[in-house]
Design an enzyme around this catalytic site. Structure first.
Site, PDB file in Angstrom:
ATOM      1  CE  LYS A  74     -14.498  69.615 -11.320  1.00 18.86           C
ATOM      2  NZ  LYS A  74     -14.846  68.385 -10.943  1.00 18.86           N
ATOM      3  CB  SER A  78     -19.947  68.643  -7.675  1.00 15.64           C
ATOM      4  OG  SER A  78     -20.726  67.677  -8.083  1.00 15.64           O
ATOM      5  CG  HIS A  82     -16.050  70.387  -6.780  1.00 14.10           C
ATOM      6  ND1 HIS A  82     -16.012  71.534  -7.461  1.00 14.10           N
ATOM      7  CD2 HIS A  82     -16.706  69.529  -7.320  1.00 14.10           C
ATOM      8  CE1 HIS A  82     -16.678  71.283  -8.764  1.00 14.10           C
ATOM      9  NE2 HIS A  82     -17.260  69.903  -8.630  1.00 14.10           N
TER      10      HIS A  82
HETATM   11  C1  LIG Z   1     -15.234  67.055 -11.734  1.00 21.66           C
HETATM   12  C2  LIG Z   1     -15.254  65.983 -10.772  1.00 21.66           C
HETATM   13  C3  LIG Z   1     -14.535  64.804 -10.886  1.00 21.66           C
HETATM   14  C4  LIG Z   1     -13.948  64.917 -12.286  1.00 21.66           C
HETATM   15  O1  LIG Z   1     -12.672  65.458 -12.511  1.00 21.66           O
HETATM   16  P1  LIG Z   1     -11.985  65.707 -13.744  1.00 21.66           P
HETATM   17  O2  LIG Z   1     -10.539  65.971 -13.668  1.00 21.66           O
HETATM   18  O3  LIG Z   1     -13.057  66.823 -14.321  1.00 21.66           O
HETATM   19  O4  LIG Z   1     -12.243  64.487 -14.681  1.00 21.66           O
HETATM   20  C5  LIG Z   1     -14.674  63.853 -10.248  1.00 21.66           C
HETATM   21  N1  LIG Z   1     -15.229  63.965  -8.971  1.00 21.66           N
HETATM   22  C6  LIG Z   1     -15.932  65.036  -8.641  1.00 21.66           C
HETATM   23  C7  LIG Z   1     -16.696  64.967  -7.400  1.00 21.66           C
HETATM   24  C8  LIG Z   1     -16.233  65.951  -9.608  1.00 21.66           C
HETATM   25  O5  LIG Z   1     -16.713  67.091  -9.215  1.00 21.66           O
END
Ligand SMILES: *Cc1c(COP(=O)(O)O)cnc(C)c1O
Length: 391
Positions: free
Chosen positions: A238, A179, A207
């Site tokens: 996302k 990320s 992502h």
């Molecule tokens: C954002 C993210 C999460 C968490 O996802 P949410 O649905 O926002 O709780 C988990 N793993 C990674 C790598 C992320 O970037």
């Protein structure tokens, strides 16, 4: 007497280190052009890769679901909170991911933490990439398994950790797309090395969901590794535009999570509107592939533009494009300068990234116009030169 008074000292210390953050506040919809803190900006900070937060098909599906099913599910999944729409979404996701079964969690965070913590125990070992997401790290800690962290994407480091863990049950876990750097995990090597050692393989595609692979199926599809990764986690929060996470894998994995995954057992299920929107989003991924094509052409355009200006975009291979500055204060000055010029890109420093690796992180979406991206590049050029980050 204020029993929480010690927090003043903690807060003061954060402020002194420049680590105190006040979240910017969005007025109106989450879009490529948006209003944060009262300022009109090109928005390079959201995870709304495909613009689905405001897609008409998702909005309509959510509205219809409220009319028909109300606003809440009323219970946890294992008591009375499993609606037929939850089951239908899970079947749809399983088909989409080419796996036996799927289980939806409240978020990607709880999907990761709930899964890792319940399938491993204190006799076991978890081998984890150094840059894995906080939700994986918390899951590892909750499992009470021994944790071995290997240097980021370092396959020799992975081999070494697996050798040390020989004879025990082992989970190897990696983010699919990282990320803060936007690079893609070397999943074919991870799978080969892990399988040779008899380890379980898990990938967190937060992502990559809606971004990588055919129709956004994720890194397993991107690399053609169907059937070779034991556990896939995806997010609905996302690119999918709403909220939620899911685990995809064999039926016995899902059956076990239903019995044991604590966030699934002890926290109320998604309201109908959220599930309906997620379901509509999968239809959009399948029926409107042009959105993903625009995402990738925008990504290439923007990354090439930043590189041409002389910025260091690190190992980025995806719409996550960091502008690596190094120095913490200069990074924050770049982010602030950009904001004043009408471009919102988050400055990110220690402890989110290693000391000396501070960066301004940009995320390109399919809904940015070329004019907006060019405007952002011009702002990067101006502020970058003022701060002598580029010449
Ligand atoms: C954002 C993210 C999460 C968490 O996802 P949410 O649905 O926002 O709780 C988990 N793993 C990674 C790598 C992320 O970037």
């Amino acid at each position: 007497m204020d029993a929480l008074g010690f927090l003043f000292d903690e807060l003061k210390s954060l402020k002194e280190q420049g680590l105190y953050r006040i979240p910017r506040v969005l007025a109106g919809e989450q879009k490529a052009h948006a209003t944060f803190d009262g300022q009109d900006v090109v928005n390079l900070s959201s995870n709304n890769y495909l613009g689905l937060t405001t897609h008409p098909r998702l909005k309509q599906a959510a509205l219809d679901a409220v009319e028909t099913f109300g606003v809440g599910s009323g219970a946890v999944r294992t008591i009375a909170g499993t609606m037929d729409m939850h089951i239908q979404l899970e079947q749809k996701l399983a088909e989409f991911k080419h796996v036996d079964a799927c289980l939806v969690f409240q978020s990607g965070f709880t999907a990761n933490a709930g899964t890792v913590s319940c399938i491993l125990g204190k006799e076991d070992v978890i081998v984890s990439d150094q840059l894995n997401h906080a939700s994986i790290i918390d899951g590892c800690r909750l499992s009470r398994a021994q944790i071995k962290v290997y240097p980021h994407a370092d396959m020799d480091g992975l081999r070494k950790a697996l050798q040390e863990a020989e004879g025990r049950r082992v989970l190897v876990v990696t983010d699919g797309v990282f990320s803060m750097d936007g690079d893609i995990a070397p999943l074919p090597e991870v799978v080969e090395i892990s399988k040779a050692a008899g380890a379980i393989v898990m990938v967190d595609d937060a992502h990559a969901s809606g971004v990588l692979g055919a129709n956004g199926r994720g890194t397993v599809d991107h690399y053609g590794l169907h059937g070779q990764v034991d556990i896939q986690v995806g997010t609905l929060s996302k690119a999918i535009g709403g909220l939620g996470g899911y685990v995809a894998g064999p039926q016995h994995l899902i059956d076990y999570l239903v019995q044991r995954a604590r966030p699934f057992l002890f926290s109320t299920s998604h309201p109908p509107a959220v599930i309906a929107a997620a379901s509509a989003a999968i239809d959009v991924l399948l029926e409107e592939p042009a959105i993903m094509e625009t995402l990738w052409s925008n990504t290439e355009f923007f990354r090439a533009g930043l590189k041409e200006l002389g910025f260091d975009t690190g190992a980025s291979q995806t719409p996550i494009i960091p502008v690596i500055v190094g120095d913490e204060k200069q990074t924050m000055a770049l982010a602030d300068g950009l904001f004043a010029e009408g471009v919102f890109a988050q400055g990110i420093a220690f402890p989110t990234v290693q000391p000396g690796k501070a960066r301004v992180r940009t995320i390109v979406t399919a809904t940015h116009s070329r004019d907006e991206l060019q405007y952002a590049l011009d702002a990067f050029a101006k502020v970058g030169r003022e701060l002598q980050i580029i010449s």
